[in-house]
Design a protein around this motif. Structure first.
Motif, PDB file in Angstrom:
ATOM      1  N   GLY A 395       0.789  -1.221   0.000  1.00 11.15           N
ATOM      2  CA  GLY A 395       0.000   0.000   0.000  1.00 11.15           C
ATOM      3  C   GLY A 395       0.823   1.274   0.000  1.00 11.15           C
ATOM      4  O   GLY A 395       0.264   2.373  -0.112  1.00 11.15           O
ATOM      5  N   PHE A 396       2.144   1.149   0.116  1.00 14.01           N
ATOM      6  CA  PHE A 396       3.012   2.333   0.072  1.00 14.01           C
ATOM      7  C   PHE A 396       4.121   2.052  -0.928  1.00 14.01           C
ATOM      8  O   PHE A 396       5.104   1.381  -0.626  1.00 14.01           O
ATOM      9  N   ASN A 397       3.935   2.555  -2.152  1.00  8.96           N
ATOM     10  CA  ASN A 397       4.881   2.309  -3.231  1.00  8.96           C
ATOM     11  C   ASN A 397       6.138   3.143  -2.987  1.00  8.96           C
ATOM     12  O   ASN A 397       6.136   4.354  -3.135  1.00  8.96           O
ATOM     13  N   GLU A 410      20.122  12.075  -6.595  1.00 10.18           N
ATOM     14  CA  GLU A 410      20.855  12.099  -7.859  1.00 10.18           C
ATOM     15  C   GLU A 410      20.312  11.034  -8.806  1.00 10.18           C
ATOM     16  O   GLU A 410      20.262  11.234 -10.012  1.00 10.18           O
ATOM     17  N   ARG A 411      19.898   9.899  -8.253  1.00 11.68           N
ATOM     18  CA  ARG A 411      19.270   8.850  -9.045  1.00 11.68           C
ATOM     19  C   ARG A 411      18.559   7.889  -8.106  1.00 11.68           C
ATOM     20  O   ARG A 411      18.885   7.787  -6.916  1.00 11.68           O
ATOM     21  N   TYR A 412      17.572   7.167  -8.659  1.00 10.02           N
ATOM     22  CA  TYR A 412      16.831   6.189  -7.858  1.00 10.02           C
ATOM     23  C   TYR A 412      16.142   5.216  -8.814  1.00 10.02           C
ATOM     24  O   TYR A 412      16.034   5.449 -10.018  1.00 10.02           O
ATOM     25  N   GLY A 413      15.668   4.127  -8.265  1.00  2.90           N
ATOM     26  CA  GLY A 413      14.930   3.157  -9.070  1.00  2.90           C
ATOM     27  C   GLY A 413      14.534   1.964  -8.214  1.00  2.90           C
ATOM     28  O   GLY A 413      15.065   1.764  -7.114  1.00  2.90           O
ATOM     29  N   GLY A 414      13.583   1.188  -8.731  1.00  2.00           N
ATOM     30  CA  GLY A 414      13.179   0.002  -7.984  1.00  2.00           C
ATOM     31  C   GLY A 414      11.774  -0.438  -8.301  1.00  2.00           C
ATOM     32  O   GLY A 414      11.229  -0.167  -9.376  1.00  2.00           O
ATOM     33  N   HIS A 415      11.166  -1.101  -7.312  1.00  2.00           N
ATOM     34  CA  HIS A 415       9.830  -1.657  -7.444  1.00  2.00           C
ATOM     35  C   HIS A 415       8.906  -1.030  -6.399  1.00  2.00           C
ATOM     36  O   HIS A 415       9.278  -0.098  -5.689  1.00  2.00           O
ATOM     37  N   GLU A 416       7.725  -1.610  -6.278  1.00  2.00           N
ATOM     38  CA  GLU A 416       6.753  -1.105  -5.302  1.00  2.00           C
ATOM     39  C   GLU A 416       7.256  -1.265  -3.870  1.00  2.00           C
ATOM     40  O   GLU A 416       7.077  -0.389  -3.034  1.00  2.00           O
TER      41      GLU A 416
END
Length: 568
Positions: A395-397, A410-416
């Motif tokens: 419930g909190f992506n 500066e950068r980020y990424g991922g899943h839920e």
């Protein structure tokens, strides 16, 4: 202990059919007997045809190809199956040598994904075509820069294969192939698949274009590594992921890959007994250890090598690295707990340490998330950078949350549920404050209560070998297709045995409704040993399995949580 959500009553009929219905399984035959024919065509995967043509063009022209992976298990497995296909299978079919090498950046020195450092290294290796696996979807600007060349650099051809959540500002008409299950409008029928699965489907498209046999069979190379990546990257075990894992486990059990055989043996596993649990908690962590605190290319070598001595040596090294990783994780978690303080004040945790190892902060975040059941960010300030890893609750992506606060990053990424980032050092304290504010606003207090939905309320007399065999038909089990949770009530403790070298496990014989006593096994319950005494009456939730000792089988019940019966 959280809240148990119990069913209304005990089940009298067919337990398996009840569970299938409860999980909303309509195609029972397809669920119990999944088929590789149900994997949608690789042509439905965005840009797979375009990428295959680009790769085959480089092969034809004799250009050096660099496979740029990520340093986690998914990136390692994806790099392995793509290199193995190009260097061995495709080269043999075409009757020519293909100049292709895997490259995985250093987690510490170069960081996650495509970076200027890693792309410069690719150019230094003489790469003409770069194929990314399990990374690259968020690097459009950087990719365009290196495709153009200039500043003394040769133009680099790039094919991106990734499965991570695409950024909202990704161009609709890219200058390079992007093989991705979610781009641009969810063309592929299944969007929650791992990076190794994306690379595997691209391989099938290449096979199709050159006239190789591309029909999937239980012997199709690479299914074992998709199974590993699917489990370790916490993909939902539904739809085609369940199919991949089922047939991948069959390949592992047939000992078709030497590296995995040696990894199993070093971990004390018989390859014929491997299941999804072992991929997630025994073998996967050893592969991941190479990327966290060692050399990820060693893990690639293990997975593609046909040399028994080399595989044995690398498996031994990964065993040592995994032990070191466990020690680092424990020590860092203890330091983090000192810094966290009172967690009840906020709906999320953000802990910032100094000189913590980049490779284990994600593991620490995961352990804290499990313990406190709230989103957790663990970040470390090392020299001139701040790197962080995040784990979240349903419930909190967490990736979308980082997107809302991207001005600090500066950068980020991922899943839920999991993400990583590099933060701007001068803004990290402000980022911490704003993240906590955002979580406090977005998350409701009821979301912070750990709830376990119990599937079955049974008597001890129901815990039989037949029940274990019935439940095994639901395998492979994992995320979104969990092991059924069973509740047993009013159990009277008859005997207690403390087990384990650290004396933190328990074996209890309990009296339930039947004539026979039932054996319960409880792990890591050092705080409960003194209170679970003879004649204590308890309720438990968990699941049954078959214990084998000296070739003698016995039924036992593995306890997930327990409580005194009067608490009910």
């Amino acid at each position: 202990m959280g809240e148990w959500i119990l069913p209304e009553g005990k089940i009298e009929g067919d337990i398996l059919n009840y569970l299938l219905k409860k999980r909303g399984i309509e195609d029972v035959g397809g669920y119990l007997s999944p088929s590789l024919k149900d994997i949608p065509s690789s042509s439905k995967l965005h840009d797979s045809e375009r990428a295959a043509k680009e790769i085959l063009s480089s092969v034809k022209n004799g250009e050096k190809i660099i496979i740029h992976g990520d340093f986690d298990s998914d990136g390692i497995c994806a790099s392995s199956i793509l290199w193995e296909f190009l260097y061995r299978d495709l080269a043999t079919f075409l009757g020519q040598k293909i100049d292709v090498i895997p490259y995985i950046p250093s987690r510490i020195e170069e960081g996650y994904g495509l970076t200027e450092d890693s792309l410069n290294s690719v150019l230094e290796l003489g790469g003409k075509l770069l194929i990314s696996v399990d990374c690259g979807v968020r690097d459009e600007k950087l990719i365009k820069k290196y495709m153009k060349g200039g500043e003394g650099k040769q133009p680099l051809k790039i094919v991106v294969t990734d499965h991570h959540q695409p950024p909202e500002d990704l161009s609709e008409d890219l200058e390079y192939p992007l093989v991705h299950q979610m781009y641009p409008n969810h063309e592929y029928p299944y969007t929650q698949i791992c990076g190794t699965a994306v690379a595997f489907l691209l391989i099938q498209e290449i096979k199709k274009q050159v006239g190789m046999d591309f029909e999937l069979t239980p012997e199709t190379r690479g299914l074992d590594l998709i199974a590993m990546a699917t489990i370790t990257d916490i993909m939902p075990l539904v739809g085609i992921n369940r199919i991949f894992v089922k047939y991948g486990l069959e390949q592992i059990r047939k000992r078709s890959r030497k590296g995995l055989n040696h990894l199993c043996l070093r971990a004390g596993l018989n390859p014929e007994d491997v299941n999804s649990y072992h991929l997630g908690y025994v073998l996967g962590p050893r592969i991941n250890a190479a990327g966290r605190i060692g050399s990820p290319l060693d893990a690639v070598k293990l997975l593609v090598s046909n040399d028994d001595k080399l595989c044995q040596d690398i498996a031994e090294e990964l065993e040592k690295l995994n032990f070191e990783r466990q020690q680092l994780t424990t020590n860092t978690k203890e330091e983090a707990l000192v810094l966290i303080g009172d967690v009840s004040k906020n709906n999320a945790i953000f802990v910032l340490g100094s000189e913590w190892h980049d490779g284990i902060i994600g593991l620490v975040a995961g352990k804290l998330q499990e313990e406190y059941h709230r989103p957790v960010i663990v970040a470390t300030e090392n020299t001139d950078t701040v790197k962080g890893s995040a784990r979240s609750i349903s419930g909190f992506n967490i990736t979308e949350a980082l997107g809302e606060l991207s001005k600090y990053l500066e950068r980020y990424g991922g899943h839920e549920l999991a993400a990583g980032f590099t933060a701007k050092k001068d803004l990290v304290n402000e980022f911490k404050e704003e993240f906590i504010k955002f979580a406090n606003k977005q998350i409701k207090k009821e979301q912070l209560i750990s709830r376990t939905e119990v599937d079955l309320l049974l008597n001890t007399s129901n815990i039989t070998k037949k029940l274990v065999e019935q439940l095994s038909l639901l395998e492979p089990l994992g995320f979104k297709n969990p092991k059924p949770i069973i509740c047993l009530q009013d159990l009277v403790i008859v005997t207690k045995t403390v087990m384990g070298t650290e004396k933190n496990h328990l074996k209890l014989l309990v009296k339930g409704d039947g004539i026979d006593l039932l054996q319960l096994v409880l792990f890591n319950v050092e705080d409960d040993i003194d209170v679970l005494e003879k004649d204590t009456v308890i309720d438990v939730i968990g699941y049954p399995d078959i214990n084998v000792w000296n070739n003698v089988e016995s039924i036992q019940f593995k306890v997930k949580e327990w409580r005194f019966t009067e608490e009910n």
